[in-house]
Design an enzyme around this catalytic site. Structure first.
Site, PDB file in Angstrom:
ATOM      1  N   ALA A  31       0.853  -1.187   0.000  1.00 33.17           N
ATOM      2  CA  ALA A  31       0.000   0.000   0.000  1.00 33.17           C
ATOM      3  C   ALA A  31       0.887   1.235   0.000  1.00 33.17           C
ATOM      4  CB  ALA A  31      -0.896  -0.012   1.225  1.00 33.17           C
ATOM      5  N   GLU A  45       4.056  -5.671   6.667  1.00 33.94           N
ATOM      6  CA  GLU A  45       3.297  -4.645   7.399  1.00 33.94           C
ATOM      7  C   GLU A  45       3.760  -4.474   8.841  1.00 33.94           C
ATOM      8  OE1 GLU A  45       2.052  -6.775   5.295  1.00 33.94           O
ATOM      9  OE2 GLU A  45       0.493  -5.849   4.061  1.00 33.94           O
ATOM     10  N   GLY A 105       0.151  -5.355   0.512  1.00 36.05           N
ATOM     11  CA  GLY A 105      -1.113  -5.353  -0.214  1.00 36.05           C
ATOM     12  C   GLY A 105      -0.976  -5.996  -1.586  1.00 36.05           C
ATOM     13  N   GLU A 115      -1.278  -9.554  -1.065  1.00 35.94           N
ATOM     14  CA  GLU A 115      -2.675  -9.877  -0.741  1.00 35.94           C
ATOM     15  C   GLU A 115      -3.518  -9.968  -2.006  1.00 35.94           C
ATOM     16  OE1 GLU A 115      -3.107  -6.720   2.344  1.00 35.94           O
ATOM     17  OE2 GLU A 115      -3.830  -8.402   3.556  1.00 35.94           O
TER      18      GLU A 115
END
Ligand code: NAI
Length: 745
Positions: free
Chosen positions: A86, A157, A132, A135
Site C-alpha cells: 500500500a 506490514e 497489499g 494480498e
C-alpha cells in the site's frame, strides 16, 4: 513484465485494448485472455492507492462481461516490480481509525470479489510482490512467479506497526498452514519464489521471459478445468497434528504469543493483533477474522508506534534518493571494481556484500592464511543462503566468482574504490594508504573502515587526500543494515558520493557523517555504555541493568552489548573519546579493572557475562545460578569492589539514565553538524545501535516527550551526578523556543 508473447495454446492474436476510463489500470484482450495491467504513472514501482481497487474492479467487471474473455491475467506495467504494497504516504495521512478501518474493509471486499470471479484470475509476478500486493496475488486463483532475484513475496506490514488488512494472513494460513502465516506475518520477511512455491503460495516458477505466457496458460487451463490442483504445502505430521485440532492450535498460539512478547516486550501492538487475527481465523472462521483484522488495522494505522515506524520508513526511503554530497563535482564515480584490503571478519564481510551486489572485488591480505580464512567466510555465507533456498546455485556460483584474492597489490590498480579493513593501527593504515596511492588510478577512492581513528589522521600524509573517506561498516557486515560514510575536511564531494552510491548498492542504509572520534554512532554509544557501567558501580546488578533497557525496547542490554563490542575494544576506545570530548566521556574508574586478566567479552568467553565453556564450568560450581539465561561472571563484583543490590536503582531511572545519555550526545552531534539532520541521527541510532525503532530514534523521542521535559530530566541528573550530565546546547535552545527537531511532525 516486458514480454509480449501470446499464450502458446492460443492462436496468435493482436491485443485488443479495452477503454475503461481508469488511470492506473488498463485492460487488453489477447487470445481469450484479459490482461489487467497495473501501472501507476510517474512512479518507478507500483504501490496500492485508495482508488486502485475500484479500478481493478472495473477492469474485472469488463473482463467478466466480455464473451471473448475466458480467463484473466493480472500483471504489472513496471519492468522490475509487481506491487510493493500500500502507498505508505496514503496511510500516514489517515487521521481517524474509522477511516483506516474503511480502507481495510474496502480492500477485503474488492479482493473477495476478485477471489469469487467466475473467470479465473492468475497473477503474473515479476519483482517484489509485497504487503497489499501479495494480498492481491493471494486472492487470485493462481500465481506464476519469475525466478528472478528481484522477485520476492512477503507481508512486511508488521515492520510499519501494521497488519495485512486485506485477508493476506488468512489466505496464507489456508494455503501454507498457521505456522507459516505466523512466521510471515510476525517477521515481515520475504520469500524467494522457490520458497513461496514450496509453501504452496505460488503455483509455478518460470523464467522472467515467459511469466506472462505461463500465467495466461495457467489461467486458460483453470478456465477449462484442466489445471492441476493448486499445490498445498506438504505439512509435517507434527504441524498437522498441531494445526488440525483445537488443543494443538491453542498451544501453537500460546507459544507464538510468548515468543513474540519475549522479543517485543509488548511495545509492538501489531504483533499481538496479527496473532489475534490468525487465532480468530482458526477458531471462528474467515468472517470473524476479517472483522478482527479490519478493526485492528483501523487502530494500528493511527497509532503512535506506526507513526514512528513509518517515520523511519520515510527516512530510509529519502536516504535511498540522497546522493550524500552536493555541489559541483558531486556526481558519484561509476564503480565496476572494488579492492578490499584485509580479509578479517570485516574485510571478508565487505567483500561478500560487494560481490553480492554484482560488483567484482579483489580481496587482499598480508598472507595466505588470512586470505584463506576470508574466502572461507565468504563461501560459507553463500553456501548458507543456498541451503536456505534464498539463492539459486547459478547465482551462488556467479557471485562467488566475482571475488578474487591476492597477497600483493595486483588488481588494485584497476579498482575504482579501495576499502581498507586491516588491523586498527594508525601507522599501518597510513602505510597501506601510501602503498595504494602508489599503484591505484589517480581518481580511485580510498575508504577506511576504521572504527576509532579520525579519517583526517589517516589521510595526513596522503598524496590525494581528496580521495580519502571513511566507510564505517558494522559487524557482522552482511547483517547490519547501516553504513556511516565519513566525510573528512578534505574529502571531495565526489569521493563521498561514490562511497554512498557503493554502500547503497551493497544494500546498506547510508548516512553521511563528519569526521572525528567515534563519528556518530560510536560517539553516542560511548556515554550510553558508560552510564550503564556507572549504574553497576552504584550497586545495580548487571542483569537488572540489562533487563531494564531491554524492557525499554533495546534488543540487548548495555552490559551484554559491551561484551559483544569487546571489553578490550571499549577500553581502547574510551580514552580516545575522553581525549576528544573531555571528562564527561569517562567511564567509572573501576571498569578499567575488568579488562585486566584477559576479560575481553564474548570472544574470550569471559566478559561481564561468562560464555561457552567458562559459563558451563561456573554453573557447575554455582548451584544457585539462575536458569538457563546468561550467567554474570561471579568474580565481577569483587573486581569492581561493589556489592550488587537488587533494586539499588529504580527501573525507570536505569532506563532514563542510559537512554538520555545517548539522546543528549546525539543532540550534541547534531548541534556540531556531525550528522546532517535529525533524520540521519535517528536512522543511525536505530539501524546502527538498535535504539528502539518504535520510539523512532533519539530525535523523534525528544519530540515525543518534549525538549523541555528532556532538559528538565537531564538537569535533575546533572544536579545529582555532576558535569557528565550537562545538557546539549541544542536541546536547551530547542526547549527554550518550545521547538521540535521535526517541526513538520
Ligand atoms: P581482523 O583482525 O579480523 O582482520 C584484519 C585483517 O587485516 C587480518 O586478516 C590481517 O591479516 C589483515 N592485514 C593486516 N595487515 C595487512 C596488510 N598490510 N595488508 C592486507 N591485510 C592486512 O580485524 P577486523 O575486526 O576485521 O577489523 C578490521 C578493521 O575494521 C579495523 O580497522 C577495525 O577497527 C574496523 N572495524 C571493526 C569492527 C568490528 O566490529 N570488528 C566494526 C567496524 C570497524
Amino acid at each position: 513484465m516486458t514480454t509480449t508473447a501470446p499464450p502458446a495454446s492460443a492462436p496468435p492474436a493482436t491485443p485488443r485494448p479495452v477503454e475503461l476510463g481508469t488511470r492506473l489500470v488498463s485492460l487488453s484482450v489477447e487470445g481469450g485472455v484479459a490482461f489487467v495491467r497495473y501501472d501507476v504513472p510517474g512512479e518507478s514501482v507500483n504501490a496500492l492507492r485508495a482508488e486502485t481497487l475500484a479500478e481493478f474492479d472495473r477492469a474485472l467487471a469488463a473482463a467478466e462481461a466480455d464473451p471473448a474473455v475466458r480467463a484473466v491475467v493480472l500483471e504489472s506495467g513496471k519492468p522490475d516490480s509487481f506491487i510493493v504494497g500500500a502507498d505508505v504516504g496514503m496511510l500516514k495521512a489517515v487521521k481517524l481509525p474509522e477511516e483506516a478501518e474503511r480502507l481495510s474493509r474496502d480492500g477485503q471486499a474488492a479482493l473477495a470479489r476478485l477471489a469469487e470471479s467466475p473467470k479465473p484470475v492468475v497473477a503474473a509476478v515479476h519483482g517484489p510482490c509485497l504487503g497489499g500486493g501479495f494480498e492481491v496475488a493471494l486472492a487470485c486463483h493462481g500465481r506464476v512467479a519469475s525466478d528472478d532475484p528481484k522477485t520476492a513475496f512477503g507481508l512486511p506490514e508488521v515492520q510499519l506497526g501494521l497488519l495485512p488488512g486485506a485477508d493476506g494472513l488468512q489466505r496464507v494460513a489456508d494455503r501454507a498452514g498457521l505456522a507459516a502465516a505466523l512466521d510471515l506475518g510476525l517477521t515481515g520477511k520475504s520469500l524467494r519464489p522457490q520458497q513461496a512455491k514450496r509453501l504452496g503460495l505460488v503455483d509455478e516458477v518460470v523464467s522472467p521471459f515467459i511469466v506472462r505466457r505461463a500465467a495466461a496458460e495457467l489461467a486458460l487451463a483453470l478456465a477449462e478445468g484442466r489445471a492441476p490442483p493448486a499445490p498445498r504445502r506438504p505439512r509435517t505430521a507434527r504441524a498437522l497434528a498441531l494445526e488440525s485440532n483445537p488443543l494443538g492450535r491453542a498451544l501453537l498460539f500460546r507459544q507464538a504469543r510468548a515468543r513474540a512478547f519475549a522479543k517485543t516486550q509488548g511495545h509492538y501492538p501489531a504483533v499481538e493483533r496479527i496473532i489475534d487475527v490468525l487465532e480468530a481465523h482458526a477458531a471462528k472462521g474467515f468472517a470473524a477474522s476479517r472483522e478482527a483484522a479490519a478493526r485492528a488495522f483501523g487502530e494500528l494505522v493511527v497509532s503512535e508506534t506506526a507513526a514512528r515506524l513509518m517515520g523511519i520508513f520515510f527516512a530510509t526511503t529519502a536516504l535511498k534518493k540522497d546522493q550524500g554530497a552536493d555541489g559541483p563535482g558531486a556526481e558519484p564515480k561509476p564503480v565496476a571494481k572494488v579492492a578490499v584490503l584485509g580479509a578479517g571478519r570485516m574485510g571478508a564481510g565487505i567483500a561478500y556484500v560487494t560481490s553480492n551486489a554484482g560488483v567484482a572485488v579483489r580481496l587482499k591480505d598480508k598472507d595466505d592464511e588470512g586470505l584463506g580464512r576470508g574466502l572461507t567466510y565468504i563461501a560459507d555465507l553463500y553456501d548458507e543462503r543456498r541451503r536456505r533456498g534464498s539463492l539459486g546455485e547459478a547465482e551462488r556460483a556467479q557471485r562467488l566468482a566475482l571475488v578474487t584474492a591476492a597477497t600483493d597489490y595486483s588488481g588494485v590498480a584497476r579498482a575504482d574504490v579501495v576499502i581498507e579493513a586491516v588491523f586498527e593501527d594508525l601507522a599501518l593504515k597510513r602505510r597501506v594508504l601510501a602503498e595504494v596511492e602508489a599503484v591505484a588510478a589517480p581518481d580511485a577512492v580510498f575508504a577506511s573502515n576504521t572504527s576509532s581513528i579520525p579519517i583526517a589522521k589517516i589521510a595526513e600524509g596522503a598524496r590525494r587526500p581528496e580521495n580519502v573517506v571513511g566507510m564505517h561498516y558494522f559487524s557482522p557486515v552482511h547483517k547490519m543494515p547501516l553504513l556511516e560514510v565519513v566525510r573528512a575536511a578534505r574529502s571531495s564531494p565526489r569521493a563521498v558520493a561514490t562511497a554512498v552510491a557503493l554502500g547503497k548498492r551493497q544494500g546498506k542504509t547510508v548516512i553521511v557523517v563528519d569526521d572525528g572520534v567515534g563519528f556518530y554512532t560510536s560517539r553516542v554509544l560511548g556515554p550510553y555504555l558508560n552510564e550503564a557501567a556507572h549504574l553497576v558501580a552504584e550497586g545495580a546488578p548487571v542483569e537488572d541493568v540489562d533487563r531494564a533497557l531491554v524492557l525499554w525496547g533495546w534488543p540487548v542490554g548495555p552490559m551484554a552489548l559491551l561484551d559483544e563490542v569487546g571489553l578490550d575494544v571499549a577500553a581502547h576506545f574510551g580514552p580516545l573519546l575522553v581525549q576528544a570530548f573531555g571528562e564527561r566521556m569517562a567511564p567509572p574508574p573501576a571498569i578499567a579493572r575488568l579488562v585486566a586478566g584477559g576479560r575481553e567479552g564474548r570472544k574470550s568467553e569471559r566478559g561481564v557475562y561468562l560464555y561457552g565453556e567458562a559459563a558451563r564450568a561456573a554453573r557447575g560450581r554455582t548451584p544457585f545460578a539462575r536458569g538457563r539465561g546468561k550467567l554474570v561472571d561471579p568474580g565481577l563484583y569483587a573486581l569492581l569492589g561493589v556489592e550488587p543490590r537488587p533494586g539499588a536503582v529504580p527501573l525507570e531511572e536505569m532506563q532514563m539514565r542510559c537512554s538520555l545519555q545517548l539522546v543528549n550526545e546525539a543532540a550534541r552531534c547534531l548541534g556540531e553538524g556531525v550528522v546532517r539532520g535529525p533524520r540521519d541521527g535517528d536512522v543511525g541510532a536505530v539501524f546502527g545501535l538498535g535504539f528502539p525503532p518504535f520510539r523512532g530514534g533519539p530525535f523523534r523521542y525528544v519530540d515525543g516527550v518534549g525538549a523541555d521535559e528532556i532538559v528538565r530530566r537531564v538537569r535533575a541528573y546533572e544536579d545529582r551526578f555532576g558535569p557528565r550530565w550537562a545538557p546539549a546546547p541544542l536541546l536547551v535552545e530547542l526547549a527554550g523556543r518550545g521547538a521540535k527537531f521535526y517541526p513538520e511532525g
